[in-house]
Design a protein around this motif. Sequence first.
Motif, PDB file in Angstrom:
ATOM      1  N   THR A 197       0.838  -1.196   0.000  1.00  0.00           N
ATOM      2  CA  THR A 197       0.000   0.000   0.000  1.00  0.00           C
ATOM      3  C   THR A 197       0.873   1.245   0.000  1.00  0.00           C
ATOM      4  OG1 THR A 197      -0.108  -0.062   2.417  1.00  0.00           O
ATOM      5  CG2 THR A 197      -1.894  -1.153   1.213  1.00  0.00           C
ATOM      6  N   GLY A 198       0.223   2.395  -0.140  1.00  0.00           N
ATOM      7  CA  GLY A 198       0.944   3.662  -0.121  1.00  0.00           C
ATOM      8  C   GLY A 198       1.487   4.025  -1.485  1.00  0.00           C
ATOM      9  N   THR A 199       2.391   4.973  -1.499  1.00  0.00           N
ATOM     10  CA  THR A 199       2.966   5.445  -2.755  1.00  0.00           C
ATOM     11  C   THR A 199       4.243   4.682  -3.087  1.00  0.00           C
ATOM     12  OG1 THR A 199       4.221   7.152  -1.585  1.00  0.00           O
ATOM     13  CG2 THR A 199       2.033   7.761  -2.422  1.00  0.00           C
ATOM     14  N   LEU A 218      -1.363   0.044  -4.392  1.00  0.00           N
ATOM     15  CA  LEU A 218      -0.586   1.277  -4.370  1.00  0.00           C
ATOM     16  C   LEU A 218      -1.405   2.443  -4.917  1.00  0.00           C
ATOM     17  CD1 LEU A 218       2.716  -0.306  -5.714  1.00  0.00           C
ATOM     18  CD2 LEU A 218       2.268   0.400  -3.357  1.00  0.00           C
ATOM     19  N   ASP A 219      -1.033   3.653  -4.520  1.00  0.00           N
ATOM     20  CA  ASP A 219      -1.744   4.835  -5.006  1.00  0.00           C
ATOM     21  C   ASP A 219      -0.758   5.971  -5.240  1.00  0.00           C
ATOM     22  OD1 ASP A 219      -1.138   5.987  -2.482  1.00  0.00           O
ATOM     23  OD2 ASP A 219      -2.969   5.170  -1.630  1.00  0.00           O
ATOM     24  N   GLY A 220      -1.286   7.078  -5.761  1.00  0.00           N
ATOM     25  CA  GLY A 220      -0.482   8.275  -5.945  1.00  0.00           C
ATOM     26  C   GLY A 220       0.237   8.313  -7.282  1.00  0.00           C
ATOM     27  N   LEU A 221       1.137   9.267  -7.395  1.00  0.00           N
ATOM     28  CA  LEU A 221       1.861   9.532  -8.638  1.00  0.00           C
ATOM     29  C   LEU A 221       3.051   8.591  -8.788  1.00  0.00           C
ATOM     30  CD1 LEU A 221       2.362  11.418 -11.122  1.00  0.00           C
ATOM     31  CD2 LEU A 221       3.759  12.833  -9.589  1.00  0.00           C
ATOM     32  N   ILE A 222       3.186   8.013  -9.979  1.00  0.00           N
ATOM     33  CA  ILE A 222       4.347   7.173 -10.280  1.00  0.00           C
ATOM     34  C   ILE A 222       5.571   8.076 -10.404  1.00  0.00           C
ATOM     35  CG2 ILE A 222       5.383   5.621 -11.978  1.00  0.00           C
ATOM     36  CD1 ILE A 222       2.544   4.736 -12.707  1.00  0.00           C
ATOM     37  N   ASN A 237      -3.272  -1.564  -9.902  1.00  0.00           N
ATOM     38  CA  ASN A 237      -3.280  -0.630  -8.770  1.00  0.00           C
ATOM     39  C   ASN A 237      -4.239   0.501  -9.126  1.00  0.00           C
ATOM     40  OD1 ASN A 237      -0.842  -1.504  -6.911  1.00  0.00           O
ATOM     41  ND2 ASN A 237      -0.119  -1.635  -9.019  1.00  0.00           N
ATOM     42  N   LEU A 240      -3.148   4.358  -8.861  1.00  0.00           N
ATOM     43  CA  LEU A 240      -1.892   4.865  -9.408  1.00  0.00           C
ATOM     44  C   LEU A 240      -2.164   5.728 -10.635  1.00  0.00           C
ATOM     45  CD1 LEU A 240       0.814   2.041  -9.322  1.00  0.00           C
ATOM     46  CD2 LEU A 240       0.783   4.169  -8.038  1.00  0.00           C
ATOM     47  N   CYS A 248      -2.554  12.078 -13.755  1.00  0.00           N
ATOM     48  CA  CYS A 248      -3.306  12.237 -12.517  1.00  0.00           C
ATOM     49  C   CYS A 248      -4.395  13.292 -12.700  1.00  0.00           C
ATOM     50  CB  CYS A 248      -2.376  12.655 -11.383  1.00  0.00           C
ATOM     51  SG  CYS A 248      -1.145  11.393 -10.968  1.00  0.00           S
TER      52      CYS A 248
END
Length: 617
Positions: A197-199, A218-222, A237, A240, A248
Amino acid sequence: MSARYVMSSAMDPRCRFLMTTLLVVVVLLQGVPLALQAVSTDSDALLKFKQSIVDPKNTLSSWDGSTTPCATGSDKDNWAGVMCAGGTVRGLQLENMGLSGLIDVDSLRGLSALRTLSVMNNQFDGPMPDLAKLGMLKSVYLSNNKFSGQIADNAFEDMLSLKKLHLAGNGFTGGIPTSLTNLPKLIDLRLEGNQFTGTIPVFKQKDLQDFNVSNNDLDGLIPSSLAKMNSSSFTGNKALCGLPLNPCADASPEPPGKKSSHLNIIIPVVVICVVALIAGLVNCILRHKRKPTSVEDPPVQSNHQKKSNFQEATEGRPEAGSPENLSPGRRAENMKLSFVRDDREKFDLQDLLKASAEILGSGSFGSSYKAALLRGPAMVVKRFRQMNNVGREDFQEHMRRLGRLSHPNLLPLVAYYYRKEEKLLVYDYIERGSLAVHLHSNHSSGKPSLDWLTRLKIVKGITRGLLYLYNELPNLMAPHGHLKSSNVLLGDSFKPLLNDYALMPVINRENARDLMLAYKSPEYLQHDRITKKTDVWSFGIIILEILTGKLPVNTPQHMERNMEDSLAVWVRSTMDAGDNVLDKEMKTTASNENEINKLLRIALACCEPDVETEARH
């Protein structure tokens, strides 16, 4: 005055000589038990390690202490799953053995030369082993077990020699350890199929080649440092975003002044209408499925994506670089395909835009599409982004050279499309699909498997096609360069057709090292060079894959130095143990056993890891 001085001065010269000789002998005799102790250390360490393992199939029965793990001074192993170099244990390859229990890291610390540890495809569970105690490891493969729980953020900070880490297919949770981002030699990281999990942390390694975190939470910006990776490395994911996936949602818009810059005046000319084609296709799929569609990298995947229509790429608001934004003259120029064969009916990109389209998959070089033309046969369009460094004239000349190739066991290039940013190659569509699909996917789909005679026919066809490439392209060190089972298509009557051949001269060198199989060969790994033997090595791997039914990627594929060819290593060790390595689906008989064994020996000769040894077959 010291006692030593008194003894030396009062002693007869002959006595001094005898005393010196005696001291030398004593020192030598003291070294003997030390050497014997070094030999027995590996045995003791492995026997202790075995005590913590549950081995229901008794696959480690050879670990009995009556012999040493390695033959003295050689690379031959006496114990199952042990890899030796110079008489010491260099690696453990305990795969597909049904093992469970505890990975006793403390006992493995007694293996001073241990560099590779693989326990893939077993039943080990519990938390991540404390591998930091084995800081000398270069390759660790724990995929497809039942390990779970969070991994400490500093778990890998002392493993500065680590190059390859595979933790896929377990139940790990929590964040991706940031200590991985600082390992200076890390080139291969597989974390897919867990519950991370998380970025994604920012990986600082410039040489990171193989990276996969797909099917986690997973999340957020690659991070931008990973934008060059294939999109399949991040699919599964849901949260992501960023390259190579979709932008995004909260991405800041580009400043208005920048849009009118000189650079953006050039871009609409450079960016070809294929961008609009792909964008429209993705929009169509999103509209039909109402959810993101992931494009997996399928060496063995046989199911195609849902059909669409390329013409939808030109509907609605025109995209930058699409034909609608160009003048009529330039639009016609940008819609022109260059044909390299005279035996094909001509068509252009506008015909492809109108064609029914199917995403076949995303391979090493990019996406492939099946285009069913309104008039004419179905074609395959391959999109390449790794040819930006090739000038127009050099590229066109090489494509014309490929167009002149003609052999029953080569898939012919039909046409190409040149733009600086990306290139298209057009081939005939082969309904039956690749050899990889028939060897691996059909096992679980209930479709008939390949029998021995069919497999022998395929091997002979690949041989003829490869020989033709060597004869027609003598200036290329590796005339194919990317020979693998997914690049062997099966035509009518299962006739093999080599695909993606002779592309090394037009692939950017920095991309080629990451993507092409030639750069995974023993010649390149050991001496940083490609030779005429490189394609022979790849061919040997394919033969072993055909005979055993095993995927090379299911084993640690690029081990250190003389252990690169793990499939070949597995075949050799299994045969030495007297076990059968042949695919049961091949349905062999006693009458063809001798012929099959000959082919096995040929394959192993082709896969000889010592680059100085000639593969005579």
